[in-house]
Structure formats: structure tokens, C-alpha cells
Design a protein around this motif. Structure first.
Motif, mmCIF file in Angstrom:
data_model
loop_
_atom_site.group_PDB
_atom_site.id
_atom_site.type_symbol
_atom_site.label_atom_id
_atom_site.label_comp_id
_atom_site.label_asym_id
_atom_site.label_seq_id
_atom_site.Cartn_x
_atom_site.Cartn_y
_atom_site.Cartn_z
ATOM 1 N N MET A 116 0.831 -1.204 0.000
ATOM 2 C CA MET A 116 0.000 0.000 0.000
ATOM 3 C C MET A 116 0.869 1.260 0.000
ATOM 4 O O MET A 116 1.892 1.333 0.680
ATOM 5 N N GLN A 117 0.435 2.251 -0.795
ATOM 6 C CA GLN A 117 1.075 3.558 -0.834
ATOM 7 C C GLN A 117 0.011 4.644 -0.694
ATOM 8 O O GLN A 117 -1.153 4.459 -1.075
ATOM 9 N N THR A 118 0.414 5.799 -0.201
ATOM 10 C CA THR A 118 -0.470 6.960 -0.149
ATOM 11 C C THR A 118 -0.658 7.519 -1.557
ATOM 12 O O THR A 118 0.130 7.215 -2.466
ATOM 13 N N PRO A 119 -1.684 8.363 -1.769
ATOM 14 C CA PRO A 119 -1.845 8.992 -3.083
ATOM 15 C C PRO A 119 -0.597 9.768 -3.520
ATOM 16 O O PRO A 119 -0.220 9.707 -4.702
ATOM 17 N N LYS A 120 0.042 10.459 -2.603
ATOM 18 C CA LYS A 120 1.243 11.221 -2.941
ATOM 19 C C LYS A 120 2.364 10.296 -3.397
ATOM 20 O O LYS A 120 3.073 10.584 -4.369
ATOM 21 N N GLU A 121 2.519 9.152 -2.722
ATOM 22 C CA GLU A 121 3.552 8.190 -3.111
ATOM 23 C C GLU A 121 3.234 7.561 -4.472
ATOM 24 O O GLU A 121 4.137 7.369 -5.294
ATOM 25 N N ARG A 122 1.971 7.257 -4.725
ATOM 26 C CA ARG A 122 1.595 6.689 -6.019
ATOM 27 C C ARG A 122 1.879 7.663 -7.163
ATOM 28 O O ARG A 122 2.195 7.249 -8.282
ATOM 29 N N HIS A 123 1.747 8.936 -6.861
ATOM 30 C CA HIS A 123 1.909 9.958 -7.901
ATOM 31 C C HIS A 123 3.383 10.296 -8.167
ATOM 32 O O HIS A 123 3.695 10.878 -9.208
ATOM 33 N N GLU A 124 4.291 9.938 -7.261
ATOM 34 C CA GLU A 124 5.667 10.430 -7.344
ATOM 35 C C GLU A 124 6.342 10.210 -8.703
ATOM 36 O O GLU A 124 6.923 11.152 -9.260
ATOM 37 N N PRO A 125 6.298 9.016 -9.306
ATOM 38 C CA PRO A 125 6.953 8.866 -10.618
ATOM 39 C C PRO A 125 6.357 9.776 -11.686
ATOM 40 O O PRO A 125 7.077 10.303 -12.538
ATOM 41 N N VAL A 126 5.037 9.958 -11.640
ATOM 42 C CA VAL A 126 4.377 10.825 -12.619
ATOM 43 C C VAL A 126 4.788 12.276 -12.415
ATOM 44 O O VAL A 126 5.188 12.974 -13.349
ATOM 45 N N GLY A 127 4.687 12.752 -11.180
ATOM 46 C CA GLY A 127 4.999 14.142 -10.895
ATOM 47 C C GLY A 127 6.459 14.494 -11.075
ATOM 48 O O GLY A 127 6.793 15.628 -11.432
ATOM 49 N N SER A 128 7.328 13.518 -10.846
ATOM 50 C CA SER A 128 8.765 13.778 -10.964
ATOM 51 C C SER A 128 9.256 13.698 -12.405
ATOM 52 O O SER A 128 10.145 14.464 -12.805
ATOM 53 N N LEU A 129 8.697 12.782 -13.189
ATOM 54 C CA LEU A 129 9.231 12.485 -14.521
ATOM 55 C C LEU A 129 8.381 13.041 -15.659
ATOM 56 O O LEU A 129 8.837 13.087 -16.800
ATOM 57 N N LEU A 130 7.139 13.442 -15.369
ATOM 58 C CA LEU A 130 6.262 14.127 -16.321
ATOM 59 C C LEU A 130 6.163 13.426 -17.685
ATOM 60 O O LEU A 130 6.547 13.976 -18.718
ATOM 61 N N PRO A 131 5.619 12.233 -17.694
ATOM 62 C CA PRO A 131 5.314 11.586 -18.987
ATOM 63 C C PRO A 131 4.159 12.321 -19.654
ATOM 64 O O PRO A 131 3.530 13.195 -19.049
ATOM 65 N N GLU A 132 3.859 11.948 -20.872
ATOM 66 C CA GLU A 132 2.693 12.543 -21.528
ATOM 67 C C GLU A 132 1.395 12.086 -20.887
ATOM 68 O O GLU A 132 0.421 12.849 -20.817
ATOM 69 N N MET A 133 1.351 10.823 -20.425
ATOM 70 C CA MET A 133 0.135 10.228 -19.895
ATOM 71 C C MET A 133 0.432 9.418 -18.638
ATOM 72 O O MET A 133 1.581 9.041 -18.396
ATOM 73 N N CYS A 134 -0.616 9.157 -17.867
ATOM 74 C CA CYS A 134 -0.522 8.213 -16.758
ATOM 75 C C CYS A 134 -1.890 7.584 -16.570
ATOM 76 O O CYS A 134 -2.911 8.135 -16.992
ATOM 77 N N THR A 135 -1.928 6.420 -15.958
ATOM 78 C CA THR A 135 -3.203 5.807 -15.632
ATOM 79 C C THR A 135 -3.706 6.334 -14.301
ATOM 80 O O THR A 135 -2.925 6.720 -13.429
ATOM 81 N N LEU A 136 -5.033 6.334 -14.142
ATOM 82 C CA LEU A 136 -5.664 6.636 -12.857
ATOM 83 C C LEU A 136 -6.771 5.608 -12.660
ATOM 84 O O LEU A 136 -7.792 5.642 -13.343
ATOM 85 N N ASP A 137 -6.538 4.656 -11.756
ATOM 86 C CA ASP A 137 -7.498 3.574 -11.511
ATOM 87 C C ASP A 137 -8.664 4.123 -10.698
ATOM 88 O O ASP A 137 -8.476 4.553 -9.558
ATOM 89 N N CYS A 138 -9.872 4.086 -11.263
ATOM 90 C CA CYS A 138 -10.985 4.887 -10.747
ATOM 91 C C CYS A 138 -11.868 4.185 -9.731
ATOM 92 O O CYS A 138 -13.068 4.445 -9.652
ATOM 93 N N GLY A 139 -11.289 3.292 -8.937
ATOM 94 C CA GLY A 139 -12.052 2.672 -7.873
ATOM 95 C C GLY A 139 -11.405 1.403 -7.370
ATOM 96 O O GLY A 139 -10.448 0.892 -7.955
ATOM 97 N N SER A 140 -11.934 0.915 -6.271
ATOM 98 C CA SER A 140 -11.453 -0.332 -5.686
ATOM 99 C C SER A 140 -12.170 -1.513 -6.342
ATOM 100 O O SER A 140 -13.269 -1.372 -6.874
ATOM 101 N N VAL A 141 -11.537 -2.695 -6.287
ATOM 102 C CA VAL A 141 -12.125 -3.869 -6.928
ATOM 103 C C VAL A 141 -11.491 -5.128 -6.345
ATOM 104 O O VAL A 141 -10.324 -5.121 -5.944
ATOM 105 N N ASN A 142 -12.299 -6.213 -6.250
ATOM 106 C CA ASN A 142 -11.720 -7.519 -5.953
ATOM 107 C C ASN A 142 -10.855 -7.918 -7.139
ATOM 108 O O ASN A 142 -11.334 -8.005 -8.265
#
Length: 297
Positions: free
Chosen positions: A107-133
Motif C-alpha cells: 500500500m502507498q499513499t496517493p502522494k507516493e503513487r503519484h511520485e513517478p508521474v509528478g517527478s518524470l512528467l510523462p505525456e500520460m498516466c493511468t488513474l485507476d478509478c475505484g477499488s475492486v476484488n
């Protein structure tokens, strides 16, 4: 008029697949090389997860992501980079104390999950829009966490790909849009066939498509043997498409695949249906993606 689609190669993923197919890339160099070969085969986008080079397991190490992206960007082959922001969501309850995670929990916090995106600035990233089994675990993305991630992505100028593993995820993605947390025309992705989310079939795909905002772009992918059938269905109905070893390990029955082989197979099937694949530069313009080499969008 010939239809054009965005074709994503999901080159590694985070699942326990390394011991199942020797062609799954593990080291930053292997992942970057696989993304480059996939682009040469015709992929528009490379979707990237980092792996631990020693174990082949999941890695959140920023240096691994940095090396992968630098190697891709320094190559002579252009491809749009799409980094996962869904890492650190795996929860396996401890049966002796269900309020804590058992072995395999990550488990990671939202800030930790975002770190590679925010630091490296790709053109795109995924955002998983909910919890699921998700198989024998629960993938956890609570709503307030997702709102925080969406804000962070929005501030970075990276385009989120709204990944929907079930129908309720579309409802919440539309709520993020209504709250002003998603800029421009939204990009949805239907993740079909994952146990125990939405089914990988035409009826489910069309149900999800019919609930999108009018200005939405969409893509769909299927797991395992449904990878190519879903690709063909999505293209038929005006969607974008995805293949790769994250979702399917086989080129045919009993034949292990490489990423570039799956891309080549996808391109062949698309061409047979009079569908062309967008170049990375065409896609950057069409989807209004940020310029990874500076100068804004």
C-alpha cells in the motif's frame, strides 16, 4: 475515411508473471528496450510499470522509472510514455487480524503513487478509478484518495487515462470530471476480464461505452485469450486499443509472446479492418498531450 486509433503496448505490468514467460522484461534496460521495440512494431504508447531487477516483483523505486524513461527518450524511436499511478494499492487481509494487511500487501499513499508521474512528467498516466476484488486480493483506491491523485495529476499537466475495472468506476470518473478535476476531453480505458471485475465481452464493453460523456475518448483491453477479440471489438466501435505482456503472455496456444510480436499481431488485425494506428506525434496533437521535450503542450 480510414479510422485511426491509439495503440498502447503495456509492456510489463506488476503481476507475478516473470516466472511464467521469460520474455517479460524486468530490468529498466529490458523494459525500455521492449517499449522501443514495441514502438518500432507500431505502438503509439508504451505503458510502463517498473520492476525490481533482482526479484522481478513490483517496484516503486523512482530511479528505476527514471532510467526506463531516459532510455526511451534518448532512443531514436518515438513513443508516448504512459506511467502507472496505480502502484501500492494491493491489500490482502491478515486473517488473524483483518484490520491489517497480510503477506503480499503493498500500500502507498496517493502522494507516493503519484511520485513517478509528478517527478518524470510523462505525456500520460493511468488513474485507476475505484477499488475492486482483484483475484485473491483487494485493489484499493478510495474516493478521497482518487480525488487527491486527480488533483496532483492535473497540477502536473499529465493526461490521465481513467482506468475502469467495473461499471461503478465510470460513475466515479464522471464525478471527478464534474468536480473539475479532469481537464479537456477525458480519456477512459475499460479493463475487461480481470477477476473479478467487468466481463470481457461485447455486451459489457458497449454498456460502459454508452455511459461515457459525449466528449470522451475511450479504449478497451481484454485479459489473456480475450486480448485480440477485445482489440477487434473496440476498434469496430470506434475505440482505442491495447495489447502487451501485462495483459496476455501468449502469442498463440502454448506459444509465449514478446511485446513487439503482440503489437505486430494487433497492427495486422487492425489493418485487415481498414484501421490505421496513430503515430505518437499525431496522438500528441489529437489528444492535446504535453510535450515531453519542453515547451508546454
Amino acid at each position: 475515411m480510414t479510422q485511426k486509433v491509439l495503440l498502447t503496448a503495456a509492456v510489463t505490468g506488476a503481476g507475478a508473471t516473470v516466472d511464467k514467460n521469460k520474455y517479460v522484461p524486468v530490468t529498466p534496460k529490458e523494459i525500455a528496450d521492449s517499449a522501443i521495440e514495441s514502438a518500432k512494431a507500431g505502438a503509439t504508447v508504451a505503458h510502463v510499470h517498473a520492476r525490481d531487477p533482482k526479484t522481478g516483483g513490483i517496484s516503486h523505486n523512482l530511479d528505476h522509472y527514471k532510467e526506463i524513461i531516459e532510455r526511451i527518450r534518448e532512443s531514436e524511436t518515438d513513443v508516448i510514455i504512459n506511467i502507472t499511478s496505480g502502484g501500492g494499492g494491493d491489500f490482502i487481509p491478515n486473517l488473524s487480524n483483518p484490520s491489517t494487511g497480510g503477506e503480499g500487501t503493498d500500500m502507498q499513499t496517493p502522494k507516493e503513487r503519484h511520485e513517478p508521474v509528478g517527478s518524470l512528467l510523462p505525456e500520460m498516466c493511468t488513474l485507476d478509478c475505484g477499488s475492486v476484488n482483484f483475484g485473491n486480493m483487494v485493489y484499493m483506491s478510495p474516493t478521497e484518495w482518487l480525488r487527491e491523485q486527480a488533483r496532483l495529476i492535473q497540477e502536473s499537466g499529465v493526461k490521465p487515462e481513467l482506468e475502469c475495472f467495473d461499471t461503478g468506476h465510470i460513475r466515479f470518473a464522471k464525478q471527478l470530471i464534474a468536480e473539475g478535476l479532469i481537464d479537456g476531453d477525458p480519456m477512459f480505458q475499460f479493463c475487461l476480464g480481470i477477476p473479478w471485475g467487468a466481463e470481457a465481452d461485447e455486451e459489457t464493453m458497449m454498456y460502459m461505452k454508452n455511459r461515457l460523456p459525449e466528449n470522451a475518448h475511450w479504449s478497451a483491453f481484454g485479459i489473456g485469450r480475450m486480448q485480440m477479440p477485445i482489440l477487434e471489438m473496440a476498434a469496430q466501435y470506434g475505440g482505442n486499443v491495447r495489447v502487451g505482456l501485462e495483459d496476455n503472455l501468449y502469442l498463440g496456444k502454448g506459444v509465449f509472446a514478446r511485446n513487439e510480436q503482440l503489437v505486430d499481431q494487433a497492427v495486422t488485425k487492425l489493418h485487415a479492418s481498414n484501421v490505421e494506428v496513430m503515430t505518437p506525434q499525431e496522438a500528441r496533437i489529437y489528444f492535446n498531450l504535453r510535450n515531453p521535450y519542453g515547451g508546454g503542450k
